[in-house]
Design a protein around this motif. Structure first.
Motif, PDB file in Angstrom:
ATOM      1  N   SER A   1       0.848  -1.189   0.000  1.00 38.68           N
ATOM      2  CA  SER A   1       0.000   0.000   0.000  1.00 38.68           C
ATOM      3  C   SER A   1       0.881   1.234   0.000  1.00 38.68           C
ATOM      4  O   SER A   1       2.035   1.208   0.437  1.00 38.68           O
ATOM      5  CB  SER A   1      -0.924   0.015   1.218  1.00 38.68           C
TER       6      SER A   1
ATOM      7  N   ASN B   1      -3.652   5.417   0.882  1.00 35.79           N
ATOM      8  CA  ASN B   1      -4.823   4.540   0.964  1.00 35.79           C
ATOM      9  C   ASN B   1      -4.987   3.665  -0.274  1.00 35.79           C
ATOM     10  O   ASN B   1      -6.009   3.008  -0.439  1.00 35.79           O
ATOM     11  CB  ASN B   1      -6.096   5.358   1.228  1.00 35.79           C
TER      12      ASN B   1
ATOM     13  N   LEU C   1      -3.937   0.341  -2.477  1.00 33.69           N
ATOM     14  CA  LEU C   1      -3.423  -1.004  -2.247  1.00 33.69           C
ATOM     15  C   LEU C   1      -3.210  -1.685  -3.587  1.00 33.69           C
ATOM     16  O   LEU C   1      -4.107  -1.712  -4.428  1.00 33.69           O
ATOM     17  CB  LEU C   1      -4.424  -1.802  -1.409  1.00 33.69           C
TER      18      LEU C   1
ATOM     19  N   SER D   1      -8.877  -4.112   3.215  1.00 33.53           N
ATOM     20  CA  SER D   1      -9.723  -3.664   2.115  1.00 33.53           C
ATOM     21  C   SER D   1     -10.799  -4.713   1.835  1.00 33.53           C
ATOM     22  O   SER D   1     -11.067  -5.564   2.675  1.00 33.53           O
ATOM     23  CB  SER D   1      -8.866  -3.412   0.867  1.00 33.53           C
TER      24      SER D   1
ATOM     25  N   TYR E   1      -8.466   0.399  -2.742  1.00 29.83           N
ATOM     26  CA  TYR E   1      -8.178   1.367  -1.703  1.00 29.83           C
ATOM     27  C   TYR E   1      -8.513   0.763  -0.353  1.00 29.83           C
ATOM     28  O   TYR E   1      -9.243  -0.215  -0.258  1.00 29.83           O
ATOM     29  CB  TYR E   1      -8.911   2.699  -1.917  1.00 29.83           C
ATOM     30  N   ILE E   2      -7.934   1.332   0.675  1.00 28.48           N
ATOM     31  CA  ILE E   2      -8.114   0.835   2.037  1.00 28.48           C
ATOM     32  C   ILE E   2      -9.034   1.784   2.784  1.00 28.48           C
ATOM     33  O   ILE E   2      -8.894   2.980   2.683  1.00 28.48           O
ATOM     34  CB  ILE E   2      -6.758   0.724   2.772  1.00 28.48           C
TER      35      ILE E   2
END
Length: 161
Positions: A64, A67, A69, A102, A160-161
């Motif tokens: 990552s 944000n 990944l 995620s 995205y996380i």
């Protein structure tokens, strides 16, 4: 020397025309960069019990930055059908996404590599419906020489996380 328009000028003008033509069709909110927190590259190793003295791996399975990944390609290295391979790959990717904080619903971009492009429709029967209400953008190709390890499909992605 040529006296016509330059290649760079033609490309610039083509981009302007495309933007104007799509202006009424595509409505997008402006993107905002992440402005809080420290941006850092973080790895999510598949095997957390690695000997620190061991040689570093060739690549990370998940990394990552902020944000975003990035998951490395996952294949299915066993004998089976394209449907079985696709299900296995998607299940493994989902585990990796969850392990990094995620989910399948947060996937933005997917690259699908098929050993045989003729498996496209069968792969899609398993692929469909795994991504929530808004599926990610996707590119599907069949690389010359196939996929290493005998897999019928390999998939990598950005979430995205």
């Amino acid at each position: 020397m040529m006296s016509g328009p330059s290649r760079r000028g033609l490309l610039k003008n083509a981009a302007k025309v495309a933007a104007v033509a799509a202006g009424g069709v595509i409505a997008m909110a402006p993107a905002e960069a992440q402005t809080t927190g420290k941006l850092e590259k973080k790895s999510y190793p598949a095997n957390k019990n690695v000997d620190p003295a061991a040689a570093p791996p060739l690549f990370s399975g998940a990394v990552s930055y902020g944000n975003l990944l990035f998951l490395a390609g996952v294949g299915a290295h066993f004998t089976g059908t394209i449907e079985e391979h696709t299900k296995h790959v998607l299940d493994e990717l989902e585990k990796n996404l969850i392990g990094a904080g995620s989910s399948m619903e947060k996937v933005l971009k997917v690259n699908v590599y098929l050993n045989d492009i003729n498996d496209w429709a069968k792969m899609n029967t398993v692929y469909a419906g795994r991504w929530g209400k808004v599926p990610p953008v996707r590119t599907t190709v069949a690389p010359a020489g196939g996929i290493p390890g005998g897999s019928l499909v390999e998939i990598d992605l950005i979430a995205y996380i």
